[in-house]
Write a protein that holds these residues in place. Structure first.
Motif, mmCIF file in Angstrom:
data_model
loop_
_atom_site.group_PDB
_atom_site.id
_atom_site.type_symbol
_atom_site.label_atom_id
_atom_site.label_comp_id
_atom_site.label_asym_id
_atom_site.label_seq_id
_atom_site.Cartn_x
_atom_site.Cartn_y
_atom_site.Cartn_z
ATOM 1 N N ARG A 101 62.145 -22.786 79.607
ATOM 2 C CA ARG A 101 61.159 -23.774 79.137
ATOM 3 C C ARG A 101 59.787 -23.471 79.730
ATOM 4 N N THR A 172 60.933 -32.484 77.085
ATOM 5 C CA THR A 172 59.481 -32.221 77.132
ATOM 6 C C THR A 172 59.142 -30.894 76.463
ATOM 7 N N TYR A 174 60.700 -29.594 73.903
ATOM 8 C CA TYR A 174 60.740 -29.882 72.464
ATOM 9 C C TYR A 174 59.474 -30.622 72.028
ATOM 10 N N ASP A 175 59.054 -31.607 72.826
ATOM 11 C CA ASP A 175 57.835 -32.360 72.491
ATOM 12 C C ASP A 175 56.623 -31.436 72.400
ATOM 13 N N TYR A 176 56.481 -30.557 73.390
ATOM 14 C CA TYR A 176 55.349 -29.624 73.379
ATOM 15 C C TYR A 176 55.444 -28.657 72.204
ATOM 16 N N LEU A 177 56.636 -28.164 71.939
ATOM 17 C CA LEU A 177 56.823 -27.227 70.832
ATOM 18 C C LEU A 177 56.513 -27.893 69.491
ATOM 19 N N ARG A 178 56.935 -29.135 69.343
ATOM 20 C CA ARG A 178 56.669 -29.884 68.105
ATOM 21 C C ARG A 178 55.163 -30.022 67.879
ATOM 22 N N VAL A 179 54.426 -30.363 68.940
ATOM 23 C CA VAL A 179 52.968 -30.485 68.822
ATOM 24 C C VAL A 179 52.359 -29.121 68.541
ATOM 25 N N LEU A 181 53.696 -26.446 67.104
ATOM 26 C CA LEU A 181 54.024 -25.903 65.787
ATOM 27 C C LEU A 181 53.099 -26.438 64.702
ATOM 28 N N LYS A 182 52.569 -27.655 64.890
ATOM 29 C CA LYS A 182 51.617 -28.205 63.916
ATOM 30 C C LYS A 182 50.367 -27.335 63.811
#
Length: 185
Positions: A101, A172, A174-179, A181-182
């Protein structure tokens, strides 16, 4: 560079080789000294950010170095805990999750910086860092306790906290990756 918060961050980076040396072939005193050094370094992690904000001396260098110092210290400690055999068997899984991570989020931050997009630290990520520090500190102390106080359950505390830290790490990350990827689409 010479502000107190930046010096505290640099001291954390400079403490890592000493921490590695203490854990290389530790005895009881090596583990105990490494634990104390790790605790002092962890305290500077909190103190440098607090002082920078309180004094209004937040710098680009500090913003860059602080997470680097954290990642270097966490990665070196995990590697040395595996080296000493304190982290072994199934406990290697949360250790790997944490390392992977940290590498992924660092790469994501670097990519987003090129797009001039910041990825601020979330409140949950601060809890993740706290859980990591408690886990790693407890596991270092477990080395000393195993030699001098085998009845003290610090190893179990450290392993439970390591799994908790890994769970928070996944969330966390996943949260960062989701943001992130946008901004890649």
């Amino acid at each position: 560079m010479s502000s107190l918060p930046n010096l505290l961050t640099l001291s954390r980076i400079l403490a890592v080789p000493l921490l590695v040396l203490l854990l290389w072939q530790p005895g009881w005193l090596g583990f105990l000294t490494a634990f104390l050094l790790f605790c002092i370094a962890g305290a500077t992690d909190y103190l440098d950010g607090y002082l920078a904000r309180a004094r209004g001396t937040v710098s680009k260098l500090g913003i860059f170095l602080d997470p680097v110092a954290d990642k270097i210290m966490v990665a070196a400690t995990i590697v040395m805990l595996v080296h000493t055999g304190i982290v072994h068997d199934w406990a290697v899984i949360p250790a790997l999750i944490i390392l992977l991570r940290e590498i992924t989020v660092s790469g994501l931050r670097e990519y987003l910086a090129g797009l001039q997009v910041s990825l601020p630290v979330s409140a949950l990520a601060k809890w993740k860092t706290a859980a990591q520090m408690i886990a790693l500190g407890a596991l270092i102390l477990a080395g000393a306790a195993a030699l001098k106080a085998p009845w003290f359950p610090v190893m179990q505390i450290g392993l439970v906290c390591l799994w908790i830290a890994a769970g928070l790490t996944v969330i966390t990350g996943y949260d960062y990756l989701r943001v992130g990827l946008k901004h890649m689409a």
